[in-house]
Design an enzyme around this catalytic site. Structure first.
Site, PDB file in Angstrom:
ATOM      1  N   ASP A  75      -7.093 -14.047   1.707  1.00  0.00           N
ATOM      2  CA  ASP A  75      -8.159 -13.320   2.406  1.00  0.00           C
ATOM      3  C   ASP A  75      -9.004 -12.514   1.428  1.00  0.00           C
ATOM      4  O   ASP A  75      -8.553 -12.173   0.338  1.00  0.00           O
ATOM      5  CB  ASP A  75      -7.565 -12.371   3.457  1.00  0.00           C
ATOM      6  CG  ASP A  75      -6.644 -11.332   2.829  1.00  0.00           C
ATOM      7  OD1 ASP A  75      -5.893 -11.693   1.907  1.00  0.00           O
ATOM      8  OD2 ASP A  75      -6.686 -10.160   3.251  1.00  0.00           O
ATOM      9  N   GLU A  76     -10.229 -12.229   1.865  1.00  0.00           N
ATOM     10  CA  GLU A  76     -11.089 -11.248   1.224  1.00  0.00           C
ATOM     11  C   GLU A  76     -11.149 -11.421  -0.294  1.00  0.00           C
ATOM     12  O   GLU A  76     -10.745 -10.541  -1.050  1.00  0.00           O
ATOM     13  CB  GLU A  76     -10.607  -9.834   1.597  1.00  0.00           C
ATOM     14  CG  GLU A  76     -10.669  -9.607   3.105  1.00  0.00           C
ATOM     15  CD  GLU A  76     -10.130  -8.243   3.547  1.00  0.00           C
ATOM     16  OE1 GLU A  76     -10.685  -7.673   4.487  1.00  0.00           O
ATOM     17  OE2 GLU A  76      -9.133  -7.764   2.962  1.00  0.00           O
TER      18      GLU A  76
ATOM     19  N   HIS B 273      -6.791  -9.700  -3.726  1.00  0.00           N
ATOM     20  CA  HIS B 273      -5.805  -8.659  -3.445  1.00  0.00           C
ATOM     21  C   HIS B 273      -4.708  -8.692  -4.505  1.00  0.00           C
ATOM     22  O   HIS B 273      -3.518  -8.600  -4.187  1.00  0.00           O
ATOM     23  CB  HIS B 273      -5.219  -8.831  -2.041  1.00  0.00           C
ATOM     24  CG  HIS B 273      -6.166  -8.362  -0.963  1.00  0.00           C
ATOM     25  ND1 HIS B 273      -6.349  -7.041  -0.649  1.00  0.00           N
ATOM     26  CD2 HIS B 273      -7.000  -9.051  -0.141  1.00  0.00           C
ATOM     27  CE1 HIS B 273      -7.245  -6.923   0.334  1.00  0.00           C
ATOM     28  NE2 HIS B 273      -7.670  -8.131   0.645  1.00  0.00           N
TER      29      HIS B 273
ATOM     30  N   ASP C 141      -0.323  -6.413  -3.427  1.00  0.00           N
ATOM     31  CA  ASP C 141      -1.756  -6.201  -3.185  1.00  0.00           C
ATOM     32  C   ASP C 141      -2.349  -5.492  -4.397  1.00  0.00           C
ATOM     33  O   ASP C 141      -1.657  -5.294  -5.402  1.00  0.00           O
ATOM     34  CB  ASP C 141      -1.974  -5.411  -1.881  1.00  0.00           C
ATOM     35  CG  ASP C 141      -3.319  -5.750  -1.245  1.00  0.00           C
ATOM     36  OD1 ASP C 141      -4.355  -5.560  -1.898  1.00  0.00           O
ATOM     37  OD2 ASP C 141      -3.338  -6.236  -0.091  1.00  0.00           O
TER      38      ASP C 141
ATOM     39  N   TRP D 168      -0.563  -2.641   8.555  1.00  0.00           N
ATOM     40  CA  TRP D 168      -1.065  -2.354   7.206  1.00  0.00           C
ATOM     41  C   TRP D 168      -0.898  -0.867   6.950  1.00  0.00           C
ATOM     42  O   TRP D 168      -1.118  -0.050   7.854  1.00  0.00           O
ATOM     43  CB  TRP D 168      -2.534  -2.764   7.101  1.00  0.00           C
ATOM     44  CG  TRP D 168      -2.740  -4.219   7.398  1.00  0.00           C
ATOM     45  CD1 TRP D 168      -3.141  -4.774   8.570  1.00  0.00           C
ATOM     46  CD2 TRP D 168      -2.519  -5.310   6.500  1.00  0.00           C
ATOM     47  NE1 TRP D 168      -3.191  -6.138   8.461  1.00  0.00           N
ATOM     48  CE2 TRP D 168      -2.821  -6.498   7.203  1.00  0.00           C
ATOM     49  CE3 TRP D 168      -2.102  -5.396   5.174  1.00  0.00           C
ATOM     50  CZ2 TRP D 168      -2.706  -7.760   6.611  1.00  0.00           C
ATOM     51  CZ3 TRP D 168      -1.999  -6.658   4.590  1.00  0.00           C
ATOM     52  CH2 TRP D 168      -2.297  -7.814   5.307  1.00  0.00           C
ATOM     53  N   THR D 169      -0.550  -0.516   5.708  1.00  0.00           N
ATOM     54  CA  THR D 169      -0.051   0.855   5.529  1.00  0.00           C
ATOM     55  C   THR D 169      -0.902   1.742   4.606  1.00  0.00           C
ATOM     56  O   THR D 169      -0.385   2.700   4.032  1.00  0.00           O
ATOM     57  CB  THR D 169       1.404   0.800   5.005  1.00  0.00           C
ATOM     58  OG1 THR D 169       1.423   0.050   3.785  1.00  0.00           O
ATOM     59  CG2 THR D 169       2.329   0.176   6.019  1.00  0.00           C
ATOM     60  N   GLU D 170      -2.192   1.439   4.505  1.00  0.00           N
ATOM     61  CA  GLU D 170      -3.029   2.337   3.697  1.00  0.00           C
ATOM     62  C   GLU D 170      -2.885   3.785   4.161  1.00  0.00           C
ATOM     63  O   GLU D 170      -2.780   4.706   3.359  1.00  0.00           O
ATOM     64  CB  GLU D 170      -4.512   1.943   3.814  1.00  0.00           C
ATOM     65  CG  GLU D 170      -4.915   0.690   3.065  1.00  0.00           C
ATOM     66  CD  GLU D 170      -4.903  -0.544   3.951  1.00  0.00           C
ATOM     67  OE1 GLU D 170      -4.040  -0.624   4.865  1.00  0.00           O
ATOM     68  OE2 GLU D 170      -5.735  -1.436   3.734  1.00  0.00           O
TER      69      GLU D 170
ATOM     70  N   TYR E  76      -3.364  -5.492  15.465  1.00  0.00           N
ATOM     71  CA  TYR E  76      -3.193  -4.676  14.254  1.00  0.00           C
ATOM     72  C   TYR E  76      -2.655  -3.301  14.660  1.00  0.00           C
ATOM     73  O   TYR E  76      -3.374  -2.442  15.154  1.00  0.00           O
ATOM     74  CB  TYR E  76      -4.514  -4.568  13.478  1.00  0.00           C
ATOM     75  CG  TYR E  76      -4.702  -5.680  12.458  1.00  0.00           C
ATOM     76  CD1 TYR E  76      -4.066  -6.908  12.609  1.00  0.00           C
ATOM     77  CD2 TYR E  76      -5.505  -5.492  11.329  1.00  0.00           C
ATOM     78  CE1 TYR E  76      -4.233  -7.924  11.671  1.00  0.00           C
ATOM     79  CE2 TYR E  76      -5.677  -6.505  10.389  1.00  0.00           C
ATOM     80  CZ  TYR E  76      -5.037  -7.712  10.570  1.00  0.00           C
ATOM     81  OH  TYR E  76      -5.192  -8.720   9.638  1.00  0.00           O
ATOM     82  N   PHE E  77      -1.360  -3.131  14.401  1.00  0.00           N
ATOM     83  CA  PHE E  77      -0.702  -1.899  14.839  1.00  0.00           C
ATOM     84  C   PHE E  77      -1.034  -0.701  13.943  1.00  0.00           C
ATOM     85  O   PHE E  77      -0.633   0.422  14.251  1.00  0.00           O
ATOM     86  CB  PHE E  77       0.817  -2.097  14.894  1.00  0.00           C
ATOM     87  CG  PHE E  77       1.295  -2.909  16.071  1.00  0.00           C
ATOM     88  CD1 PHE E  77       0.409  -3.529  16.952  1.00  0.00           C
ATOM     89  CD2 PHE E  77       2.662  -3.052  16.320  1.00  0.00           C
ATOM     90  CE1 PHE E  77       0.859  -4.273  18.034  1.00  0.00           C
ATOM     91  CE2 PHE E  77       3.126  -3.787  17.404  1.00  0.00           C
ATOM     92  CZ  PHE E  77       2.231  -4.390  18.255  1.00  0.00           C
TER      93      PHE E  77
ATOM     94  N   TRP F 128      -6.706 -13.894  11.558  1.00  0.00           N
ATOM     95  CA  TRP F 128      -6.728 -12.428  11.724  1.00  0.00           C
ATOM     96  C   TRP F 128      -8.106 -11.913  12.098  1.00  0.00           C
ATOM     97  O   TRP F 128      -8.225 -10.883  12.741  1.00  0.00           O
ATOM     98  CB  TRP F 128      -6.208 -11.744  10.454  1.00  0.00           C
ATOM     99  CG  TRP F 128      -7.153 -11.745   9.289  1.00  0.00           C
ATOM    100  CD1 TRP F 128      -7.340 -12.748   8.392  1.00  0.00           C
ATOM    101  CD2 TRP F 128      -8.032 -10.691   8.884  1.00  0.00           C
ATOM    102  NE1 TRP F 128      -8.276 -12.397   7.452  1.00  0.00           N
ATOM    103  CE2 TRP F 128      -8.718 -11.132   7.726  1.00  0.00           C
ATOM    104  CE3 TRP F 128      -8.307  -9.412   9.374  1.00  0.00           C
ATOM    105  CZ2 TRP F 128      -9.671 -10.343   7.067  1.00  0.00           C
ATOM    106  CZ3 TRP F 128      -9.249  -8.635   8.710  1.00  0.00           C
ATOM    107  CH2 TRP F 128      -9.910  -9.094   7.578  1.00  0.00           C
TER     108      TRP F 128
ATOM    109  N   ARG G 132       0.851  -1.206   0.000  1.00  0.00           N
ATOM    110  CA  ARG G 132       0.000   0.000   0.000  1.00  0.00           C
ATOM    111  C   ARG G 132       0.879   1.245   0.000  1.00  0.00           C
ATOM    112  O   ARG G 132       0.636   2.198  -0.722  1.00  0.00           O
ATOM    113  CB  ARG G 132      -0.928  -0.012   1.211  1.00  0.00           C
ATOM    114  CG  ARG G 132      -2.256  -0.702   0.973  1.00  0.00           C
ATOM    115  CD  ARG G 132      -2.130  -2.134   0.452  1.00  0.00           C
ATOM    116  NE  ARG G 132      -3.406  -2.799   0.402  1.00  0.00           N
ATOM    117  CZ  ARG G 132      -3.933  -3.479   1.436  1.00  0.00           C
ATOM    118  NH1 ARG G 132      -3.238  -3.655   2.549  1.00  0.00           N
ATOM    119  NH2 ARG G 132      -5.116  -4.024   1.308  1.00  0.00           N
TER     120      ARG G 132
HETATM  121  C1  ACM Z   1      -6.373  -8.868   6.464  1.00  0.00           C
HETATM  122  O1  ACM Z   1      -6.263  -8.002   7.342  1.00  0.00           O
HETATM  123  N1  ACM Z   1      -7.188  -8.696   5.445  1.00  0.00           N
HETATM  124  C2  ACM Z   1      -5.610 -10.080   6.517  1.00  0.00           C
END
Ligand code: ACM
Length: 535
Positions: free
Chosen positions: A334-335, A271, A201, A474-476, A426-427, A401, A172
């Site tokens: 995932d997703e 993703h 991703d 996660w770096t969005e 989740y940091f 997760w 991201r």
């Molecule tokens: C995730 O946070 N979608 C693994």
């Protein structure tokens, strides 16, 4: 605060008190630690002596010399063999097998420091403890002198879990090799040993793959970036970057010297819009696609009805395996929205031909085939807990997760599990209660991380399947290195303790009292952290 004692200090044991007074301030807390009277003084003449297994220990000794140089300004000599008197002795010998693969014993006396372990990793962790013990005199005052004193202690220590993981999403937002190495420094100093490097991703593909050059020519670059979740507009600046395979080999080697395994994360079949922008034929519709400029879950995914998808995945993974020696390869999972598969003649034909129940069955078919390939190369597949849907691949490791439910289900079915429940690990969620600064709007304070237990809800027998736990970043909404460090600390200290230290005897107040000394150390190295961590 550590009291100063004369060099002629007697070896008088002062057991740890319940309040933590008179103790040393270590994170993660060792299994056993006795504060003894006296201190060892580091001087320019102090030698680092490498005892048994000198060849394997030399890099660890050099690492210690470098750390001491940074903390004291002294360039100490490293020498193989010799007396420990007046020096720091590192020893790694089968005689210490009882300490386990990563355990160590550390004895600091007024005239010598001895780190013993059965394996080099244990010596390395003893060195990390020693670095924390090396304190500035009059710490915190404006007149603080360089660190030159190590309090006398007797420590025996070993980790609770084998998988002590930290993740970084470089898809991201991209973080360069130099920062990734610094991140590995942070991880290893906290005695974590897994770095989950999340490389691909929808918004970017960040690993060079020689056979598919468009993955980085096209897939590594996007034409804009959505900014904050409250701002749908974003910017239109070209953004991107990627690691060459040589860069990644350098990162792997750097991590290896610090006893960190780099587990590569390659997302499939979802993703994956950045890959589809480069190779749209892997999708159900044939595209065209752009590397995504929004955040969220794209419905553009690989189509496992197409045989060329497996050819692509296997070719990509072959190069990934070549770069990363890790036993585990993380293939996401995932997703994965089912919309495209429902409308795809390829996907529907595969479901019919293979006698699959539905689209969940198709994802399971995909994961099982990818796992067979990885297993044939001597590697293991690890994926997010969605890989349970439609039936788990026989040897897969589940990274849970969405809470711990999926992990518990997998452990009960006899699968290995790594716990990373978003609510506790989740940091990218904000540390500060007023939700200031970078990150996602959810709130994850320090003590919520400290309360995480990867084996909660499992019987002792089931808990054996839990390899350990991991924090994810996660770096969005995390564009810059300073933002990463702000989110990382001090929560990484809590995660280190969760994954390394025994569960028994945890105390919020006692842990919180040990945090400021660590923050002082971070300041010395110019490392950022969230200053509002108490709120
Ligand atoms: C995730 O946070 N979608 C693994």
């Amino acid at each position: 605060m550590i009291a100063r004692f004369g060099l002629a200090g007697v070896f008088l044991a002062l057991p740890l008190t319940a309040t933590g007074e008179d103790t040393v301030s270590l994170v993660p807390k060792p299994v056993q630690c006795q504060r003894l009277e006296g201190a060892f003084s580091v001087s320019p003449e102090t030698r680092i002596i490498v005892g048994d297994n000198a060849d394997t220990l030399l890099p660890v000794a050099r690492h210690l010399a470098q750390a001491i140089k940074e903390q004291t300004g002294y360039a100490l000599t490293v020498q193989p063999g010799g007396e420990s008197q007046g020096g720091v002795l590192l020893s790694c010998a089968a005689a210490d097998a009882a300490l386990g693969d990563e355990g160590y014993a550390l004895a600091v006396g007024p005239n010598s420091v001895v780190i013993r372990a059965a394996r080099p990793a244990g010596v390395f962790y003893g060195v990390q403890t020693l670095r924390q013990l090396l304190v500035r005199e009059e710490a915190g005052s404006a007149a603080a002198k360089p660190a030159r004193t190590i309090p006398c202690v007797q420590i025996e220590d070993r980790p609770r879990f084998a998988w002590r993981g930290m993740h970084l999403d470089v898809a991201r937002h991209f973080f360069d090799k130099q920062f990734v190495k610094r991140y590995i420094d942070h991880i290893s100093a906290c005695k974590l040993n897994i770095f989950h490097l999340y490389l691909t991703d929808d918004q970017g593909w960040r690993i060079q793959i020689r056979r598919y050059p468009r993955l980085t020519e096209i897939g590594a670059w996007r034409s804009g970036t959505q900014k904050h979740y409250s701002d749908g507009r974003g910017d239109l600046a070209r953004y991107g970057g990627y690691f060459t395979q040589d860069d990644l080999r350098e990162i792997v080697a750097y991590a290896h010297e610090r006893f960190v395994t780099v587990v590569p994360g390659i997302s499939m079949p979802g993703h994956s819009q950045a890959a589809l922008a480069a190779y749209p034929e892997l999708s159900s519709t044939g595209g065209p696609f752009e590397v995504w400029t929004d955040w969220g879950i794209s419905k553009e995914v690989m189509d496992p009805g197409k045989e060329e998808v497996f050819e692509f995945v296997e070719n990509v993974l072959s190069e990934v395996i070549d770069v990363f020696p890790s036993r585990w390869i993380h293939t996401g999972g995932d997703e994965v929205p089912r919309d495209r598969w429902k409308a795809s003649p390829y996907a529907q034909a595969r479901i019919r031909q293979e006698g699959l129940k539905d689209e969940d069955g198709l994802q399971s078919y995909f994961t099982k085939r990818v796992e067979r390939f990885l297993n044939s190369k001597g590697r293991a597949l690890i994926g997010w807990d969605e890989i349970l849907e439609g039936g788990l691949a026989p040897n897969a490791v589940v990274m849970s997760w969405r809470g711990t439910k999926g992990g518990i289900e997998a452990a009960r079915a006899g699968h290995h599990v790594v716990m990373t429940p978003n609510q506790e690990t989740y940091f990218n969620y904000m540390q500060h209660k007023d939700r200031r600064g970078p990150g996602h709007a959810a709130h994850l304070p320090l003590l919520a991380v400290y309360h995480f237990d990867p084996t909660r809800g499992l019987s002792p027998e089931e808990a054996k399947y839990v390899l350990g736990g991991q924090a994810c970043l996660w770096t969005e909404y995390v564009p810059a290195p300073a933002d990463v460090e702000y989110l990382l600390f001090p929560r990484l200290l809590a995660m280190a303790e969760v994954l390394w230290s025994p569960l028994e005897g945890r105390s919020d107040s006692e842990f919180v009292r040990r945090v400021p000394a660590q923050l002082e150390k971070l300041k010395e190295t110019g490392t950022g952290y969230c200053p509002d961590w108490r709120e």
